[in-house]
Design an enzyme around this catalytic site. Structure first.
Site, mmCIF file in Angstrom:
data_model
loop_
_atom_site.group_PDB
_atom_site.id
_atom_site.type_symbol
_atom_site.label_atom_id
_atom_site.label_comp_id
_atom_site.label_asym_id
_atom_site.label_seq_id
_atom_site.Cartn_x
_atom_site.Cartn_y
_atom_site.Cartn_z
ATOM 1 N N SER A 26 0.652 -1.250 -0.070
ATOM 2 C CA SER A 26 0.003 0.036 0.104
ATOM 3 C C SER A 26 0.936 1.322 0.025
ATOM 4 C CB SER A 26 -0.920 -0.126 1.218
ATOM 5 O OG SER A 26 -1.372 1.019 1.525
ATOM 6 N N LYS A 51 1.968 -3.498 6.488
ATOM 7 C CA LYS A 51 2.325 -3.688 5.145
ATOM 8 C C LYS A 51 3.918 -3.763 4.934
ATOM 9 C CE LYS A 51 -1.924 -4.399 3.436
ATOM 10 N NZ LYS A 51 -2.227 -5.635 2.808
ATOM 11 N N TYR A 90 -1.796 -0.281 10.498
ATOM 12 C CA TYR A 90 -2.121 -0.617 9.074
ATOM 13 C C TYR A 90 -0.783 -0.794 8.172
ATOM 14 C CZ TYR A 90 -3.590 -1.377 4.323
ATOM 15 O OH TYR A 90 -3.845 -1.719 3.034
HETATM 16 P P1 NAD Z 1 -11.115 -6.548 1.001
HETATM 17 O O1 NAD Z 1 -11.382 -6.331 2.389
HETATM 18 O O2 NAD Z 1 -12.338 -6.077 0.030
HETATM 19 O O3 NAD Z 1 -10.593 -7.848 0.608
HETATM 20 C C1 NAD Z 1 -9.728 -8.522 1.522
HETATM 21 C C2 NAD Z 1 -10.254 -9.962 1.437
HETATM 22 O O4 NAD Z 1 -9.297 -10.671 2.491
HETATM 23 C C3 NAD Z 1 -11.671 -10.154 2.118
HETATM 24 O O5 NAD Z 1 -12.626 -10.921 1.392
HETATM 25 C C4 NAD Z 1 -11.366 -10.732 3.430
HETATM 26 O O6 NAD Z 1 -12.607 -11.517 3.735
HETATM 27 C C5 NAD Z 1 -10.487 -11.553 3.437
HETATM 28 N N1 NAD Z 1 -9.483 -11.849 4.396
HETATM 29 C C6 NAD Z 1 -8.974 -10.868 5.496
HETATM 30 N N2 NAD Z 1 -8.209 -11.397 6.573
HETATM 31 C C7 NAD Z 1 -8.447 -12.828 6.046
HETATM 32 C C8 NAD Z 1 -7.846 -13.919 6.598
HETATM 33 N N3 NAD Z 1 -7.012 -13.735 7.850
HETATM 34 N N4 NAD Z 1 -8.002 -15.186 6.169
HETATM 35 C C9 NAD Z 1 -8.580 -15.156 4.798
HETATM 36 N N5 NAD Z 1 -9.216 -14.187 4.310
HETATM 37 C C10 NAD Z 1 -9.169 -13.042 4.763
HETATM 38 O O7 NAD Z 1 -10.285 -5.333 0.532
HETATM 39 P P2 NAD Z 1 -9.389 -4.926 -0.719
HETATM 40 O O8 NAD Z 1 -9.852 -3.478 -0.927
HETATM 41 O O9 NAD Z 1 -9.920 -6.059 -1.884
HETATM 42 O O10 NAD Z 1 -7.965 -5.054 -0.348
HETATM 43 C C11 NAD Z 1 -7.231 -6.259 -0.874
HETATM 44 C C12 NAD Z 1 -5.863 -6.085 -0.231
HETATM 45 O O11 NAD Z 1 -5.354 -4.821 -0.697
HETATM 46 C C13 NAD Z 1 -5.787 -6.039 1.167
HETATM 47 O O12 NAD Z 1 -4.696 -6.584 1.921
HETATM 48 C C14 NAD Z 1 -5.414 -4.259 1.476
HETATM 49 O O13 NAD Z 1 -4.818 -4.341 2.660
HETATM 50 C C15 NAD Z 1 -4.776 -4.125 0.267
HETATM 51 N N6 NAD Z 1 -5.056 -2.747 -0.143
HETATM 52 C C16 NAD Z 1 -6.205 -2.201 -0.624
HETATM 53 C C17 NAD Z 1 -6.369 -0.788 -0.536
HETATM 54 C C18 NAD Z 1 -7.739 -0.215 -0.771
HETATM 55 O O14 NAD Z 1 -7.722 0.820 -0.616
HETATM 56 N N7 NAD Z 1 -8.758 -1.154 -1.114
HETATM 57 C C19 NAD Z 1 -5.252 -0.098 -0.858
HETATM 58 C C20 NAD Z 1 -3.961 -0.486 -0.640
HETATM 59 C C21 NAD Z 1 -3.879 -1.911 -0.344
#
Ligand code: NAD
Ligand code: UDP
Length: 352
Positions: free
Chosen positions: A137, A165, A161
């Protein structure tokens, strides 16, 4: 065709990436605990592909499991072997992502994100699967006033958070160094993912009230929130509101595909790559563009600055272009149109 494990594959970015990989013919295994998502997203992914006359049911394997539990991850690798499709690479999305929640519940974040990743890496080692694309991120960076952020800029997260990362990036780096001729690693630093697949069948469906700006705008547009509270009008930017780099979720999905293909064909390496657009949009601009593109009013008022917020967070994407031969195709207008199309067609998200 390669067999790919997608952790967190039912979530926002995971479901869009899963769609793209299935479309391209990959076999996809998913592990998700559904802590922040619904399995209905995958039903919609299949619907999109069936609408295109692509039958992929035999290419998608979904297992409910939690990365905090090593045996759950083991089960996925075992099941891939049973169907003669042993996993070649992992795209690791699973993680908790709320900045504010991570401040209030740091242990939950360290355990879920870091322990979960260590478990995953141990099981990958066990099965000799050593290719991973990791969701990092932009929150790892120390903000610079109005300069584009480059991969070798100073990292200094301001919340747990962001630290989880950065810590995972560090673990991956150490792992790479321990077996330099084995691991293929890409940590992709996303800027602000937004929008939805153009079909309007999949999109972002945050549980509870979203913290991020873009899903809040669509919630105001659909009438679930009254207005946007803009955090600060004195940021020293062109209109005084915070500037971010909003990237269409399908561009992000394409970025993952490019990173995956690059890793699979090149020699072992450890890459850190920004995925953004290189273009900054202020809060006020985003609201105005959303209003114009969708002919809808988004009421807002100004509030005080949010703790730990930054004025300007925009990516330098020259390394992604060079290394992955990838660049975003969608505009901020596309993001506003597609995200609204999803919200309008699914006012209650996947609960419809
Ligand atoms: P999201 O919450 O929609 O998806 C994350 C998924 O991981 C969910 O389906 C959740 O149920 C699953 N999950 C979480 N912990 C888990 C575990 N211990 N075991 C199994 N499943 C688990 O989030 P997203 O927006 O799709 O983001 C995906 C990744 O990208 C994340 O790691 C997030 O930190 C990173 N990210 C997201 C953003 C954003 O703004 N959306 C920005 C930078 C980084
Ligand atoms: N923001 C805002 N009101 C909100 C949520 C966010 O004004 O309710 C602003 C925030 O200050 C920042 C921008 O919108 O300038 C993007 O915030 P978001 O939380 O979506 O992303 P991040 O700050 O994590 O990049």
């Amino acid at each position: 065709m390669k067999n790919i494990l997608i952790t967190g594959g039912t979530g926002f970015i995971g479901s869009h990436t899963c769609l793209l990989l299935l479309e391209k013919g990959y076999n996809v295994f998913i592990i998700d605990s559904y802590i922040n998502s619904s399995e209905n997203s995958l039903k919609k992914v299949l619907e999109i592909l069936e609408n295109k006359k692509q039958s992929v049911r035999k290419k998608l394997y979904v297992i409910e499991g939690d990365l905090k539990i090593k045996s759950d991850i083991d089960k996925v690798f075992q099941s891939s072997i049973k169907v003669n499709k042993s996993i070649d690479a992992v795209i690791h999305f699973a993680g908790l992502k709320s900045l504010s929640e991570s401040i209030n519940e740091p242990l939950k974040y360290w355990e879920n994100n870091v322990v979960g990743t260590i478990n995953l890496l141990k099981i990958m080692e066990k099965y000799n699967c050593k290719t991973i694309v990791f969701s990092s991120s932009a929150s790892v960076y120390k903000a610079k006033s109005d300069k584009l952020l480059k991969e070798d800029d100073i990292c200094e997260p301001v919340n747990p958070y962001g630290y989880t990362k950065l810590t995972i990036e560090r673990i991956l780096c150490d792992l790479y160094k321990s077996y330099p001729s084995h691991w293929r690693i890409a940590s992709l630093r996303y800027f602000n993912p937004a929008g939805a697949h153009y079909s309007g069948l999949i999109g972002e469906d945050p549980f509870g009230n979203p913290n991020n700006l873009y899903p809040q705008i669509t919630k105001v547009a659909i009438g679930k929130l009254n207005e946007i509270k803009i955090f600060g009008s004195d940021w020293g930017t062109k209109d005084g509101t915070g500037i971010r780099d909003y990237i269409h979720v399908m561009d992000l999905a394409e970025g993952h595909l490019s990173a995956l293909n690059h890793l699979l064909k090149e020699k072992p390496q450890n890459l850190t790559i920004n995925l953004g657009t290189g273009k900054g949009t202020s809060v006020l601009e985003l609201i105005k563009i959303f209003e114009k593109v969708n002919s809808i009013d988004i009421p807002f008022s100004f509030d005080k600055r949010r703790q730990g917020d930054k004025a300007f967070v925009v990516a330098d994407i020259s390394f992604a272009k060079l290394k992955l031969n990838w660049e975003p195709k969608f505009s901020i207008e596309d993001i506003c149109r597609d995200g609204w199309n999803w919200q309008l067609n699914n006012p209650n998200g996947y609960l419809n």
